[in-house]
Write an enzyme that holds these catalytic residues in place. Structure first.
Site, mmCIF file in Angstrom:
data_model
loop_
_atom_site.group_PDB
_atom_site.id
_atom_site.type_symbol
_atom_site.label_atom_id
_atom_site.label_comp_id
_atom_site.label_asym_id
_atom_site.label_seq_id
_atom_site.Cartn_x
_atom_site.Cartn_y
_atom_site.Cartn_z
ATOM 1 N N CYS A 204 53.613 32.196 39.351
ATOM 2 C CA CYS A 204 52.962 33.126 40.291
ATOM 3 C C CYS A 204 51.662 32.568 40.860
ATOM 4 O O CYS A 204 51.147 33.087 41.848
ATOM 5 C CB CYS A 204 52.693 34.462 39.613
ATOM 6 N N HIS B 228 47.254 38.505 43.210
ATOM 7 C CA HIS B 228 48.696 38.457 42.975
ATOM 8 C C HIS B 228 49.182 39.861 42.620
ATOM 9 O O HIS B 228 48.505 40.606 41.926
ATOM 10 C CB HIS B 228 48.998 37.472 41.841
ATOM 11 N N ASN C 26 56.864 42.412 42.601
ATOM 12 C CA ASN C 26 56.252 41.109 42.306
ATOM 13 C C ASN C 26 57.153 40.027 42.907
ATOM 14 O O ASN C 26 58.256 39.795 42.428
ATOM 15 C CB ASN C 26 56.137 40.970 40.780
HETATM 16 O O1 UT7 Z 1 53.588 37.913 37.612
HETATM 17 C C1 UT7 Z 1 53.502 37.256 36.390
HETATM 18 C C2 UT7 Z 1 52.617 37.959 35.447
HETATM 19 N N1 UT7 Z 1 53.226 39.213 35.036
HETATM 20 C C3 UT7 Z 1 52.471 40.282 34.836
HETATM 21 O O2 UT7 Z 1 51.284 40.208 35.076
HETATM 22 C C4 UT7 Z 1 53.111 41.516 34.256
HETATM 23 C C5 UT7 Z 1 52.233 42.071 33.155
HETATM 24 N N2 UT7 Z 1 52.796 43.213 32.409
HETATM 25 C C6 UT7 Z 1 52.995 44.411 32.969
HETATM 26 O O3 UT7 Z 1 52.800 44.604 34.152
HETATM 27 C C7 UT7 Z 1 53.413 45.542 32.076
HETATM 28 O O4 UT7 Z 1 53.196 45.180 30.726
HETATM 29 C C8 UT7 Z 1 54.887 46.001 32.249
HETATM 30 C C9 UT7 Z 1 55.044 46.662 33.604
HETATM 31 C C10 UT7 Z 1 55.805 44.807 32.119
HETATM 32 C C11 UT7 Z 1 55.242 47.030 31.191
HETATM 33 O O5 UT7 Z 1 54.337 48.128 31.236
HETATM 34 P P1 UT7 Z 1 53.624 48.649 29.898
HETATM 35 O O6 UT7 Z 1 52.783 49.778 30.260
HETATM 36 O O7 UT7 Z 1 52.939 47.453 29.263
HETATM 37 O O8 UT7 Z 1 54.829 49.160 29.041
HETATM 38 P P2 UT7 Z 1 55.274 48.734 27.580
HETATM 39 O O9 UT7 Z 1 55.949 47.419 27.601
HETATM 40 O O10 UT7 Z 1 54.140 48.918 26.626
HETATM 41 O O11 UT7 Z 1 56.341 49.846 27.277
HETATM 42 C C12 UT7 Z 1 55.957 51.229 27.137
HETATM 43 C C13 UT7 Z 1 57.203 52.056 26.978
HETATM 44 C C14 UT7 Z 1 58.181 51.497 25.937
HETATM 45 O O12 UT7 Z 1 58.799 52.604 25.273
HETATM 46 P P3 UT7 Z 1 58.306 53.063 23.820
HETATM 47 O O13 UT7 Z 1 58.482 51.860 22.943
HETATM 48 O O14 UT7 Z 1 56.875 53.456 23.999
HETATM 49 O O15 UT7 Z 1 59.216 54.189 23.523
HETATM 50 C C15 UT7 Z 1 59.215 50.790 26.769
HETATM 51 O O16 UT7 Z 1 60.460 50.715 26.130
HETATM 52 O O17 UT7 Z 1 57.917 52.086 28.204
HETATM 53 C C16 UT7 Z 1 59.284 51.693 27.977
HETATM 54 N N3 UT7 Z 1 59.776 51.037 29.162
HETATM 55 C C17 UT7 Z 1 60.373 51.694 30.178
HETATM 56 N N4 UT7 Z 1 60.669 52.989 30.342
HETATM 57 C C18 UT7 Z 1 61.281 53.341 31.499
HETATM 58 C C19 UT7 Z 1 59.699 49.710 29.477
HETATM 59 N N5 UT7 Z 1 60.262 49.501 30.679
HETATM 60 C C20 UT7 Z 1 60.683 50.704 31.128
HETATM 61 C C21 UT7 Z 1 61.315 51.141 32.307
HETATM 62 N N6 UT7 Z 1 61.600 52.455 32.442
HETATM 63 N N7 UT7 Z 1 61.638 50.297 33.298
#
Ligand code: UT7
Length: 329
Positions: A116, A256, A286
């Site tokens: 990225c 980004h 993204n």
């Molecule tokens: O471009 C390259 C660099 N990349 C980035 O900068 C991305 C950085 N990371 C992020 O943007 C975020 O961490 C994500 C968008 C990938 C994830 O968001 P988050 O707020 O960190 O969510 P999480 O991984 O902590 O998950 C929270 C909850 C989980 O459920 P439980 O364990 O709390 O029950 C996940 O299973 O959200 C759940 N979850 C979803 N629920 C509905 C994860 N993905 C989804 C989804 N829909 N698509």
């Protein structure tokens, strides 16, 4: 003799027509429009549907747009740098294929793979070539068909990414315009947190790697999130300080586009007002190396000659950095 700078003299962009919105995604996996909007800030993304087309198709469309706007002739281009993680093939390069598609015949053309952070890295490389006097007209492209490396059964990565391409033409100038400074960093210890394991030389494709879905993006979201916020904020503040810039004389910040919450945090930590932040994640998701040039493409009409613009990115590697440029037209 006054110093030569590399200044952006034109921008082109392209996104495919097909819109994959959150509602449609919710029929494909266990997710919801509400989760994606509130946790990431994406409403829809574009997907390249044409069969057997890759990043060079997108890049060529972006260059067609650039050439039609600038009236630049392909024969005059001396260097093509294509930032991509989704080249059509392992080789030949996306840059070579794109040059062929757009009639560029007199240029060195190569790809860079800085995930990225690829576009800002490409700007740094292009600026060095131009400042040295070697080349006077250079294209830097960010082109990605992210949909080719997404597992559409994995709700933790599938909603995040989209396809598109942006390109800038850089030219030599002796005016106080163009790329003024850049700071780029790499920390390879971050590699395991965001990667595609197989398909390269260490783990070539086998039936087993395909069955284990190892040709798709793997990301530890929270870990990457924390590093993206702190590294993009720190490097943006560092480049501002180094160049005596304050939140008031920075006209635009172009981060980004990985997560709206990351963008918000970077805006807050740099102190730059929200109205000065360029955002397209809501419509394109993204698009990796294409996200910043697509922002430049869409916001081009807002920029004024001499505007101080900060670009900042973070991605796999880990790689991150910032570019400070003065808009040229
Ligand atoms: O471009 C390259 C660099 N990349 C980035 O900068 C991305 C950085 N990371 C992020 O943007 C975020 O961490 C994500 C968008 C990938 C994830 O968001 P988050 O707020 O960190 O969510 P999480 O991984 O902590 O998950 C929270 C909850 C989980 O459920 P439980 O364990 O709390 O029950 C996940 O299973 O959200 C759940 N979850 C979803 N629920 C509905 C994860 N993905 C989804 C989804 N829909 N698509």
């Amino acid at each position: 003799m006054s110093k030569i700078h590399a200044v952006i003299t034109g921008v082109g962009g392209y996104v495919p027509d097909y819109i994959l919105n959150n509602q449609e995604l919710s029929t494909m996996m266990d997710t919801s429009d509400e989760w994606i909007r509130t946790r990431v800030g994406i409403e829809e993304r574009r997907i390249l549907k044409e069969k057997n087309t890759g990043a060079s198709f997108l890049a060529a469309k972006a260059i067609d747009d650039l050439f039609s706007k600038t009236k630049e002739s392909p024969e005059n281009i001396e260097l093509v740098i294509c930032a991509t993680t989704t080249s059509d093939h392992i080789f030949p390069s996306c840059a070579a294929m794109t040059a062929e598609r757009t009639g560029i015949k007199n240029a060195l053309a190569f790809d860079i793979q800085v995930a990225c952070s690829g576009f800002i890295s490409g700007l740094e490389i292009a600026a060095a070539y131009i400042e040295s006097g070697k080349y006077k007209k250079v294209l830097v492209i960010g082109a990605e068909k992210m949909s080719a490396i997404i597992d559409y059964t994995d709700r933790t990565t599938a909603p995040l990414f989209g396809d598109g391409a942006g390109v800038v033409l850089l030219e030599a100038t002796t005016g106080e315009l163009g790329i003024m400074d850049s700071l780029i960093h790499t920390d390879g210890s971050g590699g395991k947190h965001l990667r595609i394991k197989s398909g390269g030389s260490a783990y070539p494709a086998t039936a087993e790697t395909v069955e284990k879905r190892e040709h798709y993006i793997y990301q530890e979201g929270q870990h990457v999130f924390k590093h993206a916020v702190s590294n993009m904020s720190e490097v943006s503040v560092a480049i501002m300080k180094k160049n005596n810039l304050t939140k008031d004389n920075v006209a635009w910040l172009i981060p980004h586009q990985a997560n709206l919450r990351i963008i918000d945090a970077v805006a807050k930590r740099t102190g730059i007002e929200y109205e000065k932040i360029i955002i397209n994640i809501d419509r394109y998701g993204n698009t990796s190396a294409a996200s910043i040039p697509l922002c430049l493409w869409e916001a081009e009409s807002k920029f004024k000659k001499g505007d101080n613009i900060i670009l900042t990115a973070f991605g796999a590697g880990f790689t991150w950095g910032a570019v400070y440029l003065k808009w040229g037209y």
